[in-house]
Design an enzyme around this catalytic site. Structure first.
Site, mmCIF file in Angstrom:
data_model
loop_
_atom_site.group_PDB
_atom_site.id
_atom_site.type_symbol
_atom_site.label_atom_id
_atom_site.label_comp_id
_atom_site.label_asym_id
_atom_site.label_seq_id
_atom_site.Cartn_x
_atom_site.Cartn_y
_atom_site.Cartn_z
ATOM 1 N N LYS A 11 0.820 -1.217 0.000
ATOM 2 C CA LYS A 11 0.000 0.000 0.000
ATOM 3 C C LYS A 11 0.859 1.276 0.000
ATOM 4 O O LYS A 11 2.062 1.215 0.274
ATOM 5 C CB LYS A 11 -0.931 -0.034 1.211
ATOM 6 N N TYR A 51 -12.448 -1.523 -3.622
ATOM 7 C CA TYR A 51 -12.955 -1.662 -2.250
ATOM 8 C C TYR A 51 -14.476 -1.471 -2.170
ATOM 9 O O TYR A 51 -14.999 -1.139 -1.105
ATOM 10 C CB TYR A 51 -12.240 -0.678 -1.319
ATOM 11 N N ASN A 114 -2.159 0.253 6.732
ATOM 12 C CA ASN A 114 -1.673 -1.015 7.300
ATOM 13 C C ASN A 114 -0.751 -1.779 6.345
ATOM 14 O O ASN A 114 -0.659 -2.991 6.394
ATOM 15 C CB ASN A 114 -2.847 -1.870 7.792
ATOM 16 N N HIS A 117 -2.111 -5.456 1.670
ATOM 17 C CA HIS A 117 -3.415 -6.106 1.550
ATOM 18 C C HIS A 117 -3.202 -7.590 1.270
ATOM 19 O O HIS A 117 -2.238 -7.964 0.608
ATOM 20 C CB HIS A 117 -4.189 -5.478 0.385
ATOM 21 N N GLU A 128 -9.645 -10.216 -7.326
ATOM 22 C CA GLU A 128 -8.697 -9.108 -7.137
ATOM 23 C C GLU A 128 -7.509 -9.223 -8.093
ATOM 24 O O GLU A 128 -7.022 -8.215 -8.611
ATOM 25 C CB GLU A 128 -8.245 -9.077 -5.672
HETATM 26 P P1 CMP Z 1 -7.485 -4.369 3.748
HETATM 27 O O1 CMP Z 1 -7.132 -5.687 4.314
HETATM 28 O O2 CMP Z 1 -6.834 -3.958 2.483
HETATM 29 O O3 CMP Z 1 -9.081 -4.268 3.572
HETATM 30 C C1 CMP Z 1 -9.834 -3.131 3.788
HETATM 31 C C2 CMP Z 1 -9.022 -1.961 4.285
HETATM 32 O O4 CMP Z 1 -9.773 -0.952 4.908
HETATM 33 C C3 CMP Z 1 -8.068 -2.432 5.385
HETATM 34 O O5 CMP Z 1 -7.085 -3.273 4.853
HETATM 35 C C4 CMP Z 1 -7.633 -1.107 5.961
HETATM 36 O O6 CMP Z 1 -6.692 -0.426 5.134
HETATM 37 C C5 CMP Z 1 -8.966 -0.360 5.923
HETATM 38 N N1 CMP Z 1 -9.701 -0.490 7.195
HETATM 39 C C6 CMP Z 1 -10.254 -1.594 7.715
HETATM 40 N N2 CMP Z 1 -10.864 -1.328 8.886
HETATM 41 C C7 CMP Z 1 -10.694 -0.002 9.093
HETATM 42 C C8 CMP Z 1 -11.103 0.888 10.122
HETATM 43 N N3 CMP Z 1 -11.820 0.451 11.180
HETATM 44 N N4 CMP Z 1 -10.754 2.171 10.009
HETATM 45 C C9 CMP Z 1 -10.058 2.611 8.948
HETATM 46 N N5 CMP Z 1 -9.633 1.815 7.921
HETATM 47 C C10 CMP Z 1 -9.952 0.521 8.000
#
Ligand code: CMP
Length: 139
Positions: A11, A51, A114, A117, A128
């Site tokens: 990311k 998303y 984070n 993914h 995906e």
């Molecule tokens: P990912 O696993 O890519 O799937 C959805 C993404 O949304 C997740 O990683 C985070 O980047 C984001 N995400 C998930 N939960 C939250 C949250 N509670 N607040 C903000 N971002 C979130």
């Protein structure tokens, strides 16, 4: 039987921080073969489509802005039990809850930023992967 393909994206936060190389090395050392890889950048439309499943979530708009804020590296990975093993390697969505030694524990800065993914099912890994790699042929 579990499939042998998963999809990942490094990311924008992790790319910006210069952590892509270390993360790719960890992925390969964990036994994943890189079957396709692309450096690209999402925009509001493509990030929104990727998303779309989170459209009703309160964090959706922020997620779209963040995911289109800089380059990402998309990859299709191959390994036995790929989806589950990759999710173990990256750790929990929230880095505060991720296990020691996982990619998110090491490189993620928040639940949103984070670092990486990982697909959550074989079906989504296919969807995906197809989103980024129209030429990829499953073996
Ligand atoms: P990912 O696993 O890519 O799937 C959805 C993404 O949304 C997740 O990683 C985070 O980047 C984001 N995400 C998930 N939960 C939250 C949250 N509670 N607040 C903000 N971002 C979130």
């Amino acid at each position: 039987m579990a499939g042998n393909i998963t999809f990942t994206m490094i990311k924008p936060d992790a790319f910006r921080a210069g952590n892509s190389g270390t993360m790719i090395k960890m992925i390969q050392e964990a036994g994943f073969a890189i079957k396709a890889m692309k450096l690209t950048q999402l925009n509001a439309k493509t990030a929104g489509a990727f998303y779309a499943v989170h459209k009703e979530r309160p964090f959706y708009q922020d997620l779209i802005s963040y995911m289109s804020s800089g380059p990402i590296i998309a990859m299709i990975l191959e390994k036995a039990n790929a989806v589950e093993d990759f999710r173990k390697l990256i750790g929990a969505t929230d880095p505060a809850k991720a296990e020691e030694g996982t990619i998110r524990k090491l490189f993620a800065t928040s639940i949103e930023a984070n670092a990486i993914h990982g697909s959550d099912s074989d079906e989504n890994a296919g969807i995906e992967g197809d989103f980024f790699f129209s030429q990829f042929e499953r073996v």
